[in-house]
Design a protein around this motif. Structure first.
Motif, PDB file in Angstrom:
ATOM      1  N   PRO A  90       0.780  -1.082   0.102  1.00  0.00           N
ATOM      2  CA  PRO A  90       0.163  -0.023  -0.009  1.00  0.00           C
ATOM      3  C   PRO A  90       0.822   1.423   0.037  1.00  0.00           C
ATOM      4  N   VAL A  91       0.402   2.305  -0.644  1.00  0.00           N
ATOM      5  CA  VAL A  91       1.095   3.469  -0.720  1.00  0.00           C
ATOM      6  C   VAL A  91       0.645   4.665   0.067  1.00  0.00           C
ATOM      7  N   LEU A  92       1.043   5.501   1.002  1.00  0.00           N
ATOM      8  CA  LEU A  92       0.506   6.578   1.626  1.00  0.00           C
ATOM      9  C   LEU A  92       0.845   7.671   1.234  1.00  0.00           C
ATOM     10  N   LEU A  93       0.062   8.733   1.165  1.00  0.00           N
ATOM     11  CA  LEU A  93       0.290  10.114   0.489  1.00  0.00           C
ATOM     12  C   LEU A  93       0.144  11.261   1.759  1.00  0.00           C
ATOM     13  N   GLY A  94       1.371  11.646   2.203  1.00  0.00           N
ATOM     14  CA  GLY A  94       1.420  12.687   3.323  1.00  0.00           C
ATOM     15  C   GLY A  94       1.875  14.137   2.535  1.00  0.00           C
ATOM     16  N   ALA A  95       0.451  14.858   1.988  1.00  0.00           N
ATOM     17  CA  ALA A  95       0.904  16.058   1.523  1.00  0.00           C
ATOM     18  C   ALA A  95       0.226  17.515   2.075  1.00  0.00           C
ATOM     19  N   SER A  96      -0.734  16.867   3.069  1.00  0.00           N
ATOM     20  CA  SER A  96      -1.465  17.831   3.761  1.00  0.00           C
ATOM     21  C   SER A  96      -0.857  19.019   4.096  1.00  0.00           C
ATOM     22  N   ARG A  97      -1.339  20.247   3.712  1.00  0.00           N
ATOM     23  CA  ARG A  97      -0.950  21.656   4.237  1.00  0.00           C
ATOM     24  C   ARG A  97       0.540  21.714   4.001  1.00  0.00           C
ATOM     25  N   LYS A  98       1.137  21.018   3.167  1.00  0.00           N
ATOM     26  CA  LYS A  98       2.359  21.205   2.945  1.00  0.00           C
ATOM     27  C   LYS A  98       2.879  22.442   2.403  1.00  0.00           C
ATOM     28  N   LYS A  99       4.032  23.075   2.128  1.00  0.00           N
ATOM     29  CA  LYS A  99       4.383  24.526   1.470  1.00  0.00           C
ATOM     30  C   LYS A  99       4.121  24.632   0.148  1.00  0.00           C
ATOM     31  N   PHE A 100       4.181  23.524  -0.492  1.00  0.00           N
ATOM     32  CA  PHE A 100       4.107  23.624  -1.994  1.00  0.00           C
ATOM     33  C   PHE A 100       2.508  23.788  -2.223  1.00  0.00           C
ATOM     34  N   ILE A 101       1.676  23.500  -1.321  1.00  0.00           N
ATOM     35  CA  ILE A 101       0.241  23.684  -1.598  1.00  0.00           C
ATOM     36  C   ILE A 101       0.087  25.166  -1.181  1.00  0.00           C
ATOM     37  N   GLY A 102       0.746  25.911  -0.326  1.00  0.00           N
ATOM     38  CA  GLY A 102       0.388  27.067  -0.063  1.00  0.00           C
ATOM     39  C   GLY A 102       1.059  28.030  -1.206  1.00  0.00           C
ATOM     40  N   THR A 103       2.116  27.506  -1.797  1.00  0.00           N
ATOM     41  CA  THR A 103       2.900  28.203  -2.787  1.00  0.00           C
ATOM     42  C   THR A 103       1.991  28.359  -4.066  1.00  0.00           C
ATOM     43  N   LEU A 104       1.498  27.024  -4.610  1.00  0.00           N
ATOM     44  CA  LEU A 104       0.773  27.135  -5.755  1.00  0.00           C
ATOM     45  C   LEU A 104      -0.510  27.620  -5.559  1.00  0.00           C
ATOM     46  N   GLY A 105      -1.194  27.621  -4.395  1.00  0.00           N
ATOM     47  CA  GLY A 105      -2.557  27.783  -3.999  1.00  0.00           C
ATOM     48  C   GLY A 105      -2.611  29.226  -3.449  1.00  0.00           C
ATOM     49  N   ASN A 106      -1.614  29.919  -3.285  1.00  0.00           N
ATOM     50  CA  ASN A 106      -1.555  31.387  -2.563  1.00  0.00           C
ATOM     51  C   ASN A 106      -2.087  31.422  -1.417  1.00  0.00           C
ATOM     52  N   ALA A 107      -1.511  30.308  -0.451  1.00  0.00           N
ATOM     53  CA  ALA A 107      -2.202  30.231   0.889  1.00  0.00           C
ATOM     54  C   ALA A 107      -0.998  30.161   1.785  1.00  0.00           C
ATOM     55  N   PRO A 108      -0.649  31.339   2.195  1.00  0.00           N
ATOM     56  CA  PRO A 108       0.648  31.484   3.090  1.00  0.00           C
ATOM     57  C   PRO A 108       0.439  30.644   4.281  1.00  0.00           C
ATOM     58  N   GLN A 109      -0.649  30.895   5.088  1.00  0.00           N
ATOM     59  CA  GLN A 109      -0.908  30.008   6.329  1.00  0.00           C
ATOM     60  C   GLN A 109      -1.276  28.619   6.138  1.00  0.00           C
ATOM     61  N   ALA A 110      -0.643  27.831   6.959  1.00  0.00           N
ATOM     62  CA  ALA A 110      -0.886  26.273   6.954  1.00  0.00           C
ATOM     63  C   ALA A 110      -2.368  25.931   7.017  1.00  0.00           C
ATOM     64  N   GLU A 111      -3.061  26.761   7.838  1.00  0.00           N
ATOM     65  CA  GLU A 111      -4.692  26.539   8.268  1.00  0.00           C
ATOM     66  C   GLU A 111      -5.359  26.589   7.036  1.00  0.00           C
ATOM     67  N   ASP A 112      -4.974  27.436   6.118  1.00  0.00           N
ATOM     68  CA  ASP A 112      -5.674  28.071   4.988  1.00  0.00           C
ATOM     69  C   ASP A 112      -5.528  26.957   3.853  1.00  0.00           C
ATOM     70  N   ARG A 113      -4.915  25.790   4.026  1.00  0.00           N
ATOM     71  CA  ARG A 113      -4.646  24.969   2.887  1.00  0.00           C
ATOM     72  C   ARG A 113      -5.415  23.757   2.780  1.00  0.00           C
ATOM     73  N   ALA A 114      -6.631  23.937   3.245  1.00  0.00           N
ATOM     74  CA  ALA A 114      -7.517  22.621   3.364  1.00  0.00           C
ATOM     75  C   ALA A 114      -7.729  22.198   1.973  1.00  0.00           C
ATOM     76  N   VAL A 115      -8.455  23.173   1.155  1.00  0.00           N
ATOM     77  CA  VAL A 115      -8.940  22.804  -0.226  1.00  0.00           C
ATOM     78  C   VAL A 115      -7.836  22.319  -0.899  1.00  0.00           C
ATOM     79  N   GLY A 116      -6.552  23.016  -1.059  1.00  0.00           N
ATOM     80  CA  GLY A 116      -5.481  22.385  -1.661  1.00  0.00           C
ATOM     81  C   GLY A 116      -5.119  21.065  -1.371  1.00  0.00           C
ATOM     82  N   SER A 117      -5.205  20.633  -0.070  1.00  0.00           N
ATOM     83  CA  SER A 117      -4.913  19.717   0.390  1.00  0.00           C
ATOM     84  C   SER A 117      -5.707  18.545  -0.184  1.00  0.00           C
ATOM     85  N   VAL A 118      -7.061  18.888  -0.096  1.00  0.00           N
ATOM     86  CA  VAL A 118      -8.280  17.979  -0.612  1.00  0.00           C
ATOM     87  C   VAL A 118      -7.671  17.791  -2.168  1.00  0.00           C
ATOM     88  N   ALA A 119      -7.542  18.646  -2.756  1.00  0.00           N
ATOM     89  CA  ALA A 119      -7.409  18.628  -4.460  1.00  0.00           C
ATOM     90  C   ALA A 119      -6.182  17.583  -4.720  1.00  0.00           C
TER      91      ALA A 119
END
Length: 335
Positions: free
Chosen positions: A274-303
């Motif tokens: 089995p493969v696990l993905l741990g990308a939740s709230r990571k910096k790259f999501i904030g960079t691409l999704g224009n979300a500097p604060q980690a708590e604002d990255r839920a939508v990007g994390s779900v995508a």
């Protein structure tokens, strides 16, 4: 001269309109009719499933065994419970056993299938936490969670003594971000306990891992590392069917490295685990999704999670469990 090593990345698809010659990936919900043949010299084209080498086809398609009571007929969510003062997203919020138990119960109610408890931040720049301190943070929390909930627990640690104490306190799975390279003794602890393990790729130590990460080929380098660590675990008596692999998004990787792994993550089914993905709230999501604060990255994390699920990834490690579960339910219903 030995033949150049071949890798096969299944071109994962989902949906009920499945051709008769399609094969399911790992006995799950996604399927494929062709795989991309990769070598260190690049893509060698596409191979029909009937023409895949027998061993490669077997690893890509064999149903994965249950781990800690979890089956992988559908994707699972690993809820994150950090009992640290300095984690990048929620440090300091759930340190007390009572708060941790309440948070665990909330995560389980939101749809978490397993809870990952960590007492040492591994965010970029984080420093080493002594064993005694890490045990003091995690063991009372694991005991509280185990006494108040039957949800499976993984202990997020690199250290043998912490792993042993956590298993004794009631943890079910070892989740080692260093894949037994930081303290190889943790492998012996895991094997002796007969515990499942998640082995993650990381380049360098958390203190310095983001300074200037370099790869010859990030996708194949990470694959080879995980393949070698799985073999090491097996050599100590840990059954392959009780091993999970994690490509380690954000651990010694640039934005481009992360994207290369995510775009081609179905390759890792070739490890046969089995493969696990741990990308939740990571910096790259904030960079691409224009979300500097980690708590604002839920939508990007779900995508990112849904993109991985479309490639058959079995476990999503998430801070935002309710949002992830809702998205997964709707994704499955409309796919």
């Amino acid at each position: 001269m030995s033949a150049e090593k071949s890798y096969y990345r299944p071109l994962a698809q989902i949906g009920a309109a499945r051709p008769e010659d399609a094969l399911f990936i790992a006995g799950g919900w996604s399927w494929f009719t062709h795989a991309e043949h990769l070598t260190r010299n690049g893509s060698q084209g596409f191979v029909h499933v009937a023409d895949l080498p027998e061993d490669a086809r077997a690893r890509l398609t064999a149903p994965r065994a249950d781990i800690a009571g979890l089956n992988f007929d559908a994707p699972k969510i690993m809820g994150i419970l950090n009992v640290t003062p300095d984690s990048f997203s929620d440090g300091g919020r759930f340190n007390a056993p009572e708060a941790a138990l309440a948070r665990t119960q909330a995560l389980a109610a939101e749809g978490a299938d397993i809870i990952d408890i960590g007492g040492e931040s591994t965010r970029p720049g984080a420093t080493y936490v002594p064993v005694v301190e890490e045990c003091a943070r995690t063991v009372p929390v694991i005991e509280a969670v185990r006494s108040g909930s039957d949800v499976p627990i993984s202990i997020d640690t690199r250290k043998a003594q912490v792993g042993a104490a956590a298993l004794k306190a009631g943890a079910d799975v070892i989740n080692d971000v260093a894949a037994f390279t930081f303290e190889p003794e943790l492998a012996q602890v895991t094997a002796a306990a007969g515990a499942p393990v998640c082995l993650m790729h990381a380049q360098g130590d958390p203190t310095t891992m983001q300074d200037n990460p370099q790869y010859e080929n990030v996708l194949l380098d990470v694959y080879d590392f995980l393949e070698e660590r799985i073999a090491f675990a097996e050599s100590l008596g840990i059954s392959r069917d009780q091993i999970i692999a994690d490509p380690g998004i954000g651990f010694g990787k640039t934005l481009d490295h992360n994207l290369a792994l995510l775009q081609n993550i179905s390759l890792f089914h070739g490890l046969g685990v089995p493969v696990l993905l741990g990308a939740s709230r990571k910096k790259f999501i904030g960079t691409l999704g224009n979300a500097p604060q980690a708590e604002d990255r839920a939508v990007g994390s779900v995508a990112v999670a849904l993109a991985a699920i479309a490639q058959g990834i079995q476990i999503i490690r998430a801070h935002d469990v309710a949002e992830t579960r809702q998205a997964m339910v709707l994704f499955a219903a409309t796919s």
